[in-house]
Design a protein around this motif. Sequence first.
Motif, PDB file in Angstrom:
ATOM      1  N   SER A   1       0.821  -1.202   0.000  1.00 48.84           N
ATOM      2  CA  SER A   1       0.000   0.000   0.000  1.00 48.84           C
ATOM      3  C   SER A   1       0.857   1.254   0.000  1.00 48.84           C
ATOM      4  CB  SER A   1      -0.911  -0.008   1.235  1.00 48.84           C
ATOM      5  OG  SER A   1      -1.737  -1.147   1.233  1.00 48.84           O
ATOM      6  N   GLN A   2       1.934   1.256   0.785  1.00 52.70           N
ATOM      7  CA  GLN A   2       2.767   2.457   0.849  1.00 52.70           C
ATOM      8  C   GLN A   2       3.492   2.702  -0.463  1.00 52.70           C
ATOM      9  OE1 GLN A   2       5.324   2.604   4.210  1.00 52.70           O
ATOM     10  NE2 GLN A   2       6.102   4.621   3.731  1.00 52.70           N
ATOM     11  N   GLN A   3       3.998   1.622  -1.090  1.00 51.79           N
ATOM     12  CA  GLN A   3       4.674   1.787  -2.373  1.00 51.79           C
ATOM     13  C   GLN A   3       3.702   2.325  -3.427  1.00 51.79           C
ATOM     14  OE1 GLN A   3       6.483  -1.955  -3.311  1.00 51.79           O
ATOM     15  NE2 GLN A   3       8.079  -1.760  -1.754  1.00 51.79           N
ATOM     16  N   ASN A   4       2.502   1.772  -3.469  1.00 46.42           N
ATOM     17  CA  ASN A   4       1.504   2.267  -4.420  1.00 46.42           C
ATOM     18  C   ASN A   4       1.133   3.709  -4.119  1.00 46.42           C
ATOM     19  OD1 ASN A   4       1.427  -0.227  -5.691  1.00 46.42           O
ATOM     20  ND2 ASN A   4      -0.237  -0.990  -4.398  1.00 46.42           N
ATOM     21  N   LEU A   5       1.033   4.028  -2.828  1.00 48.49           N
ATOM     22  CA  LEU A   5       0.691   5.396  -2.449  1.00 48.49           C
ATOM     23  C   LEU A   5       1.795   6.360  -2.868  1.00 48.49           C
ATOM     24  CD1 LEU A   5      -1.093   7.422  -1.000  1.00 48.49           C
ATOM     25  CD2 LEU A   5       0.032   6.788   1.145  1.00 48.49           C
ATOM     26  N   SER A   6       3.055   5.979  -2.672  1.00 50.02           N
ATOM     27  CA  SER A   6       4.167   6.849  -3.066  1.00 50.02           C
ATOM     28  C   SER A   6       4.129   7.126  -4.561  1.00 50.02           C
ATOM     29  CB  SER A   6       5.498   6.194  -2.682  1.00 50.02           C
ATOM     30  OG  SER A   6       5.573   5.980  -1.292  1.00 50.02           O
TER      31      SER A   6
ATOM     32  N   LYS B   1      12.263   2.039  -6.760  1.00 44.62           N
ATOM     33  CA  LYS B   1      13.026   2.844  -7.712  1.00 44.62           C
ATOM     34  C   LYS B   1      12.390   2.842  -9.090  1.00 44.62           C
ATOM     35  CE  LYS B   1      16.950   1.221  -9.222  1.00 44.62           C
ATOM     36  NZ  LYS B   1      18.373   0.802  -9.276  1.00 44.62           N
ATOM     37  N   GLU B   2      11.848   1.712  -9.500  1.00 47.80           N
ATOM     38  CA  GLU B   2      11.245   1.610 -10.832  1.00 47.80           C
ATOM     39  C   GLU B   2      10.081   2.574 -10.999  1.00 47.80           C
ATOM     40  OE1 GLU B   2      12.572  -0.031 -13.227  1.00 47.80           O
ATOM     41  OE2 GLU B   2      14.158  -0.732 -11.880  1.00 47.80           O
TER      42      GLU B   2
END
Length: 541
Positions: free
Chosen positions: A288-293, A336-337
């Motif tokens: 969730s945090q990666q998607n949010l970022s 990073k991607e």
Amino acid sequence: MADAGRRDPISQPRKFSWCCSLTGHPPSPENPVIIAKNPHKKSESVVKLISNSFPNSPLSSKSGLNIVGRIDPRRILSPGRVSPIDSDPTANPIQDILTPVVESVSKSRSESFRGMNEVSLSESVSVSEQCGGVFDVRLNLRGKKGGALVLETSSEVLLANSEIFAGLISEYRKGLGSTSNSLKVCRIHVPDVENLGVFRDTIDLMFEDDVTKRLLKIGVYRAIDILEVSVSIMFNKGVSSCLKYLEAVPWTEEEEEKLRLLFSVFKFDDSATQEILARLYLRNSSGSQQNLSRQLVWSITTSTDNNARNELKSLVKGLLCQSSVYEKEQQPELNKEDLYVVCKSCLTSLVSLLEEASETPSKERVGKRETCKPLVERIYRQVDNINWLLEILIDRQMCEEFVDMWADQGQLIKMHETASPMVRYEVSRVSAALFIAMGTRKLHCGAEVRAGLLQAWFQPMLSDFGWLQRCKKGLDMKALEEALGQTLLTLPLKQQYALFMEWFRCFSKNGSECPNLSKAFQIWWRRSFLRGSETHAIESR
């Protein structure tokens, strides 16, 4: 202490050991007893204090309950009576009912009630005629930091609300044998109380019909303290009421941290704390945090409102950078991607904008431009997006791939040569950010990557330096000159030669319109020629 089948909002803590002394004294002028006029009247069914207050007590109370700070050494207790050594009429009667408290040490606030020793049982005073058996329990509280508080309350209330007190009172009554329970006063000593006022308020809540309504007046910070005491004495109604109240109100950051600490010490029933835990912790947060970022970054780079965009840039950068106050050990690594996908999108938009700048405007294109923002402003926005992403990548040590990507922008370099200086100098801001990061040791790249960047963008930087000076927009030109020279000096001397000679020719023609790399040029000269003999000597060995 409780039935095995009983379900509580808190889990069973380890058994507490309390100090209970039943030694009593007959009523006398020096040992008064509070008389309940009407045992059924709610105003009388509250926690009673059986002492007067000392003016110099180390603690004080706002609710009328006084705190005892010392015991007069001139008075002693004899079995079954009070024997005054000194007939000082000013002596306080509370001194005649306090007994020495067993010393204990609490390692933390959550262990304030775990330092009790064995329960000692002895004959107590009959108070049935005076108080009708209503207030038949005395709580002698000793503060961890000094002070004392003596409360007189009802055993029926304690039995109904606290499993800890219920166990102590039951043990006391077993020791009485055939003697009537209603004729005795049970004295319970509680040492090392962290906050006497909070303990008093917790006992007070046992007499309230609507505990939550009372908590509204107390406030969140105090309610957390009461929750801790309620858990310690197994006051289940208080625990459930505090949890219900805390879930329904906002918290300050200080209150939130205090609540987190409490939840890390005590184990609560999941059903009772599910809503509060949902506010404190985000389960399965990695994805969730990666998607949010990624969503936040995309939203900022596509924003058209400059004021809002600048505000959000500062906000998100503060959250994503490693130096952020919100950085936690369990926080997942930023993908990073995802950032590079956004970078490529911004580069593609920048190339399209330069193509638009180099084309001959047609009537259709002119009509379309009237409905959108000026070309220079759109180019600046994309460059600003790229530089903002670079700051995050540099902070995360993920920027080397972007340097390669920027050095490989052949099409962009060709359009830069033919574009108007009013447009093209914005592109050199990206190169300036990379040169400054390299020259200040924030960006680490291999020799080939550094050489490729300088070969591609050194000449455009020389051409655009004058425009950058006139339109700085926050760019530190002195830092750029210093960093550009330092970056040149990281290359092999042969590659430095070509670039420094190019700078020398440009500077001799344009002067201040060109960066001043004299300091770096002197270093290169000294390394190349003044120490040349030493170099030949080393190579000949």
